[in-house]
Design a protein around this motif. Sequence first.
Motif, mmCIF file in Angstrom:
data_model
loop_
_atom_site.group_PDB
_atom_site.id
_atom_site.type_symbol
_atom_site.label_atom_id
_atom_site.label_comp_id
_atom_site.label_asym_id
_atom_site.label_seq_id
_atom_site.Cartn_x
_atom_site.Cartn_y
_atom_site.Cartn_z
ATOM 1 N N TRP A 111 29.190 51.501 44.009
ATOM 2 C CA TRP A 111 29.918 51.279 45.352
ATOM 3 C C TRP A 111 31.068 50.208 45.017
ATOM 4 O O TRP A 111 32.261 50.295 45.603
ATOM 5 N N ALA A 112 30.545 48.936 44.436
ATOM 6 C CA ALA A 112 31.398 47.963 44.371
ATOM 7 C C ALA A 112 32.846 48.310 43.576
ATOM 8 O O ALA A 112 33.964 48.303 43.965
ATOM 9 N N GLU A 113 32.457 49.057 42.427
ATOM 10 C CA GLU A 113 33.573 49.513 41.437
ATOM 11 C C GLU A 113 34.563 50.494 42.346
ATOM 12 O O GLU A 113 35.795 50.531 42.228
ATOM 13 N N ALA A 114 33.769 51.503 43.113
ATOM 14 C CA ALA A 114 34.619 52.506 43.904
ATOM 15 C C ALA A 114 35.415 51.702 44.774
ATOM 16 O O ALA A 114 36.680 51.920 45.062
ATOM 17 N N GLY A 158 42.653 45.524 47.759
ATOM 18 C CA GLY A 158 42.756 44.150 48.660
ATOM 19 C C GLY A 158 41.686 43.995 49.621
ATOM 20 O O GLY A 158 41.548 42.826 50.100
ATOM 21 N N ASP A 159 41.061 45.070 50.301
ATOM 22 C CA ASP A 159 40.255 44.931 51.306
ATOM 23 C C ASP A 159 38.676 45.114 50.900
ATOM 24 O O ASP A 159 37.772 45.056 51.636
ATOM 25 N N TRP A 160 38.360 45.053 49.441
ATOM 26 C CA TRP A 160 37.210 45.538 48.986
ATOM 27 C C TRP A 160 36.052 44.694 49.539
ATOM 28 O O TRP A 160 34.991 45.243 49.925
ATOM 29 N N GLN A 161 36.177 43.352 49.510
ATOM 30 C CA GLN A 161 35.256 42.512 49.826
ATOM 31 C C GLN A 161 35.050 42.643 51.359
ATOM 32 O O GLN A 161 33.747 42.396 51.669
ATOM 33 N N ALA A 162 35.840 42.736 52.330
ATOM 34 C CA ALA A 162 35.607 43.066 53.678
ATOM 35 C C ALA A 162 35.027 44.227 54.046
ATOM 36 O O ALA A 162 34.021 44.371 54.944
ATOM 37 N N LEU A 163 35.254 45.261 53.452
ATOM 38 C CA LEU A 163 34.726 46.410 53.471
ATOM 39 C C LEU A 163 33.070 46.507 53.220
ATOM 40 O O LEU A 163 32.310 46.948 53.747
ATOM 41 N N ALA A 164 32.845 45.537 51.799
ATOM 42 C CA ALA A 164 31.605 45.716 51.294
ATOM 43 C C ALA A 164 30.641 44.955 52.395
ATOM 44 O O ALA A 164 29.739 45.216 52.609
ATOM 45 N N ALA A 165 31.380 43.952 53.024
ATOM 46 C CA ALA A 165 30.616 42.811 53.818
ATOM 47 C C ALA A 165 30.100 43.510 55.235
ATOM 48 O O ALA A 165 29.249 43.248 55.621
ATOM 49 N N ALA A 216 26.207 40.724 48.755
ATOM 50 C CA ALA A 216 26.031 39.239 47.875
ATOM 51 C C ALA A 216 27.337 39.620 46.806
ATOM 52 O O ALA A 216 27.903 38.587 46.560
ATOM 53 N N MET A 217 27.620 40.707 46.348
ATOM 54 C CA MET A 217 28.700 40.900 45.229
ATOM 55 C C MET A 217 29.957 40.422 46.276
ATOM 56 O O MET A 217 30.938 39.980 45.513
ATOM 57 N N ALA A 218 30.171 40.941 47.387
ATOM 58 C CA ALA A 218 31.105 40.589 48.122
ATOM 59 C C ALA A 218 31.611 39.191 48.224
ATOM 60 O O ALA A 218 32.629 38.784 48.408
ATOM 61 N N ARG A 219 30.305 38.282 48.474
ATOM 62 C CA ARG A 219 30.402 36.967 48.561
ATOM 63 C C ARG A 219 30.883 36.289 47.402
ATOM 64 O O ARG A 219 31.464 35.032 47.502
ATOM 65 N N GLN A 220 30.562 36.781 46.360
ATOM 66 C CA GLN A 220 30.842 36.035 45.129
ATOM 67 C C GLN A 220 32.376 35.822 44.741
ATOM 68 O O GLN A 220 33.156 36.833 45.012
#
Lengths: 315, 369
Positions: A239-242, A249-256, A311-315
């Motif tokens: 998921w993180a890779e995708a 630019g938004d992946w961390q916000a989306l993951a969170a 957790a990945m999004a927070r790193q």
Amino acid sequence: MNLLSPRSVLQEVAAALPPDCREAVIIIGSLAAGYIYFRDDPESLIQTKDVDCMLSPHIKAVPAGTAVADSLFAARWQLREDEQWGRPGTADTPAEQLPLVRLHPPGSSEWFIELMVSPPAAQDNDAGHSIRTDPHNPGKQYVRIATERGYFALCSFGYLSLVEEQPILTEFGIAVARPEMMALANLLHHPAIGQKTMSGLIEGRQIKRSNKDLGRVLALAYLAMEQNEDALIDWPMRWAEALKQRFRGDWQALAARAGSGLRQLLESPSDLEEAGHTCASGLLASRRLTPQQLRIAGLRLLQDALVPLEAMARQ
Amino acid sequence: MSRPLTGGLTSRSLKNDIGYEPDACWREGGQPVWVEVKAGTHSFRNVRASLMGLAYLLANDPQSRALLVLPDSRITEERLHAEVRLAEQSLRPEVMQRLSLVLGKDHGYLGLPPDLGKDFRDWLDEVIERESPEGAKPRQFHYAIVEVMLHQWLLGKEPVTTDWLMKTVGCSYPTAARALEKMGHAIVRRTDRRAVLRGFPGEEWARLVSLSDEIRSTARFVDRSGQTRSPQSLLRRLAQLGRDDIAVGGIEGARHYDPNIDLIGLPRLDLSLHCPGRRVDWGFIERLDPALERTEQRDAPAVLVVHLVRRKVSLFQSGADGMQWADPVECLLDLHEARLESQAKAFRAFFEKHREENLRHEMNGSGGI
């Protein structure tokens, strides 16, 4: 809804497509999931009426969609009967008022194929066609195509591009979307339980759209665990890779926020019951899960996939 | 521990004034908090007598408050509330407002005033540990000593002193000495008074096996998902938790010591949880699998079985991968508990066979013998 063999339907769809268009097609939805999880069991049928067929990549979607539609018309596929949307539009019809390409195979009205298009990426702005956003549904977009029968629209949804990530090629030359990517697209599409309901009834009941789609997520998670008890552990990395690939630019916000809608669903017995109803009418028809079992599937999904993704999004 | 009594009521004046002194007093938070512990009591007569004693104290000392703490009691929360209501009808409000009835359960305390923070709870744990175990559970200490002595014997370790036993088990000298004495001829004393088992203590062992559920507070968990996770999957998740107070026992633990143990497939996972204090943190169960639910039915198809190790020193063995392994005696008890009698017999024979060798070479801590 009808009971269909995923392999037979895929084979029929692939055979009707022009060979040079097959690689542009990704099957999504319950047929894709059915193929992934039930393909080795000829007895397993899935309950569905529509076969969602996404054209990818976006930049090639208009020529591919036109070729596919014309090819299906030539093979005597029929427009699905519909009082409002049963006739092609004209050059003057706004894209959002054009009918979608929904075609029955010749001699059968048990199921129909629906052509969709992958959402445009930033670099697709000069793809040469205009994209119209549905004024009543901001996440939905339309692209016009001109076929030999007239004008139609291909629709797309906000996070559908995720299913373009490493689709699985079938022996019929067309690909099916990865279950975890379909799950993530649905999770992101429903950050909360909305009030909007499905246009049609599901087994006689009106169901919230978010409950149907998040119920699908639970069904995918359940079937993945049925195949491999630790399958969900691999999902957050993919998921993180995708997300990085599609929404840099938004992946961390989306993951969170990916798990917020699911958390709401699991905390609401009435919404979870609705989700269970859609599962029992679809991918999990033969399993008949209790609400408790469905909830556990959701808790496992949270624990194995969504919490690690957050957790990945927070790193 | 109980702080020295300074100012206000003193221990001597309490005895003089009301003929009663609670078990301890907390004086760290400004207002003194008197604590009376009634471990393992199920009798309302005891509860009411203690309530009255504390009420006398509070009536004499308007600056303090008091708790009556009931660890390991079968009194239900509902019954506790009913008792509090009865007390409220009988005692003066200004006394009752400063008096609390607290139930000590595995997961913590019910009825503990929320303003008493973590420091107080830690202190209360110590008070309860000091006041309750030997009085309430002498049998547990006795069998903890049997287990430790058997552990030493199976692994061919040196004879032990009573002092070492006290420190390992976490009991008093009289308790350790009494347990050794009760084991009678099964124990050999060296000239320096160190003790060792003469042989495998068959009778004591049979009694321990029959009582092991109660002694080890065995908890069983069943799957509610319809998709039972395998013990191997649970093990992988356990490894991710990185807990050094949870060890693998049962057939998997036995296989750690004897890789040739004969059993195809794991029927369940046995874990040993080291909790020398009172409180048991069951939070890890949900982390292993949210589908697990505790059952009281002994014949239920348990996926996970957890046994509490209450002694002071866990005797767990650390594996090279960070995994903790329950000691062989725990594993042997687990096999009996799981009705794996032939495996239990083979496991015991394995240790007996290697015992002489073990006397010369202590286990190196990396598994196997």
